[in-house]
Design a protein around this motif. Structure first.
Motif, PDB file in Angstrom:
ATOM      1  N   ALA A 172      -2.144  -5.173  -8.090  1.00  0.00           N
ATOM      2  CA  ALA A 172      -3.228  -4.743  -7.191  1.00  0.00           C
ATOM      3  C   ALA A 172      -4.007  -3.654  -7.881  1.00  0.00           C
ATOM      4  CB  ALA A 172      -2.666  -4.222  -5.873  1.00  0.00           C
ATOM      5  N   GLU A 206      -6.373  -8.450  -6.174  1.00  0.00           N
ATOM      6  CA  GLU A 206      -4.945  -8.663  -5.956  1.00  0.00           C
ATOM      7  C   GLU A 206      -4.537  -9.942  -6.671  1.00  0.00           C
ATOM      8  OE1 GLU A 206      -3.860  -7.362  -1.481  1.00  0.00           O
ATOM      9  OE2 GLU A 206      -5.137  -9.124  -1.676  1.00  0.00           O
ATOM     10  N   GLY A 232     -11.908  -4.434  -5.426  1.00  0.00           N
ATOM     11  CA  GLY A 232     -10.461  -4.556  -5.532  1.00  0.00           C
ATOM     12  C   GLY A 232     -10.042  -5.939  -5.993  1.00  0.00           C
ATOM     13  N   PRO A 291       0.807  -1.232   0.000  1.00  0.00           N
ATOM     14  CA  PRO A 291       0.000   0.000   0.000  1.00  0.00           C
ATOM     15  C   PRO A 291       0.839   1.281   0.000  1.00  0.00           C
ATOM     16  CG  PRO A 291      -0.976  -1.635   1.455  1.00  0.00           C
ATOM     17  CD  PRO A 291       0.383  -2.172   1.042  1.00  0.00           C
ATOM     18  N   PHE A 316      -6.108  -0.171   0.264  1.00  0.00           N
ATOM     19  CA  PHE A 316      -5.221  -1.298  -0.028  1.00  0.00           C
ATOM     20  C   PHE A 316      -4.685  -1.933   1.261  1.00  0.00           C
ATOM     21  CE2 PHE A 316      -5.276   0.924  -4.135  1.00  0.00           C
ATOM     22  CZ  PHE A 316      -5.569  -0.144  -4.969  1.00  0.00           C
TER      23      PHE A 316
END
Lengths: 139, 139, 139, 139
Positions: free
Chosen positions: D61, D107, D105, A23, D26
């Motif tokens: 991501a 990943e 989101g 992040p 995140f």
């Protein structure tokens, strides 16, 4: 519309594997966007006074991570406005060290101002022509 | 006026030595203060509607760190209002795991509201009697 | 042993009151300590190769907050080693803008290396004479 | 392979517009992945002891942000393994409040262990069959 933003990877930016906690890349990418805007006369204070733009919120953010970084490393983020529509613009951010690409990030953002009927709400604003002129031609 | 706040130490909270990066303790201490206030009817929305208090900024923060924590660890923060003056109050935060004290933090805060002459400026407000009654007796 | 570390307050460093979220001050203070050490030949890699020091963990951290900062502000952190004992040293950090003191932070740290019997454990190391010579005289 | 992870949006998570500073999403997404893994017997300690997997680094991501959140809000992240290849797997994270999707989101991660020839280097490991069985069928 391009800019370079320099990052020093700090001890506290890294996780127990001594790899940047991911992040944090988005914090640097966000800072690189602010630096890009500021370097072209579009700092937040200027956006507000000249265009009534109070914010440039995020609609989409992504990054591919190609090579890790550890504490003590340094790299440069090369940022540029890549494309835009009437109400959105996309910034690409290349993290580069010694000409190797470390990551490739993208943000899509829009401009917002206070809603006339309710200042607590946000109204999406079209990208002003004057800012389009600063953005230049897309790739 | 007491509360307990539970913390799970996450991978990204730790540095390359797999020890909590210490500024994160202050994030948890700050969250523990919000939880303490909220548990006693003093959440931010209530402070604003009942007392015109918009913020409770920090004047002083400190912590002694006695035992480290690593990712996967859990602990409890035991928070209580320890003392106060007319315009300030101090909260002590004990980080505890299995009855061992991990850290001992302190925050001194004050209450603030918008300045009547300039809403962008902060005016320090005395601690209202009703809140002093909630604080209870000092140690 | 002194150093100056420059901070730009970023949009994301500030809370909804547009005041720096206070744990961020400790991130900057920590970075200022790393910068102070690095500026005097005591970066982490040098500490390890020259003295077997792998870490300089925190024992105590504190800050008084005198004047707030908002996004777009800049300030300097003036850091110096203030005092030390056989096994600990204290760094004072003054946050300064236009000669006004914004905050006054202190960190007490110690040096650590891997424990001979168990590399996962930390052994506290006395401050080496060579580093004391770099620290110079206390105030 | 699904899990739900609960998030409380804290004062310090928000920027001066009282909107979550987007890199924090995140952090929560990363925590949601750890929670997803842990809920299915794949916490880091178990991965290491059972499969020699020490890390599950990020390759990609991204997140689309559909509705903002402010301090005091709560939401749930619904996480599941969406797809995989021999050496990578993708987790999708839906941020949901009152059945409205706040963000979506993704990943892509891989499993890594220490390189046999150099423990400081990472070796990418294929996803073990036993973990594929836990992942279940892709969507």
């Amino acid at each position: 519309m391009k800019n370079e933003y320099r990052v020093q990877v700090h001890w506290g930016d890294c996780d127990p594997a001594d790899i940047v906690y991911y992040p944090n890349y988005f914090i640097w990418i966000d800072k690189a966007t602010h630096a890009l805007m500021g370097a072209h006369g579009l700092a937040q204070a200027a956006l507000e006074s000249r265009f009534g733009i109070h914010w440039f919120p995020i609609a989409d953010a992504s990054s591919r991570f190609l090579r890790p970084s550890s504490h003590g490393d340094e790299f440069t983020i090369r940022s540029r406005v890549e494309s835009w529509t009437e109400k959105r613009f996309t910034i690409v951010h290349l993290g580069v060290r010694d000409e190797a690409v470390l990551f490739e990030g993208r943000e899509t953002r829009f401009f917002g101002g206070p809603h006339p009927g309710d200042p607590a709400r946000l109204r999406v604003l079209p990208v002003p022509d004057e800012i389009l002129a600063i953005f230049g031609k897309p790739d």
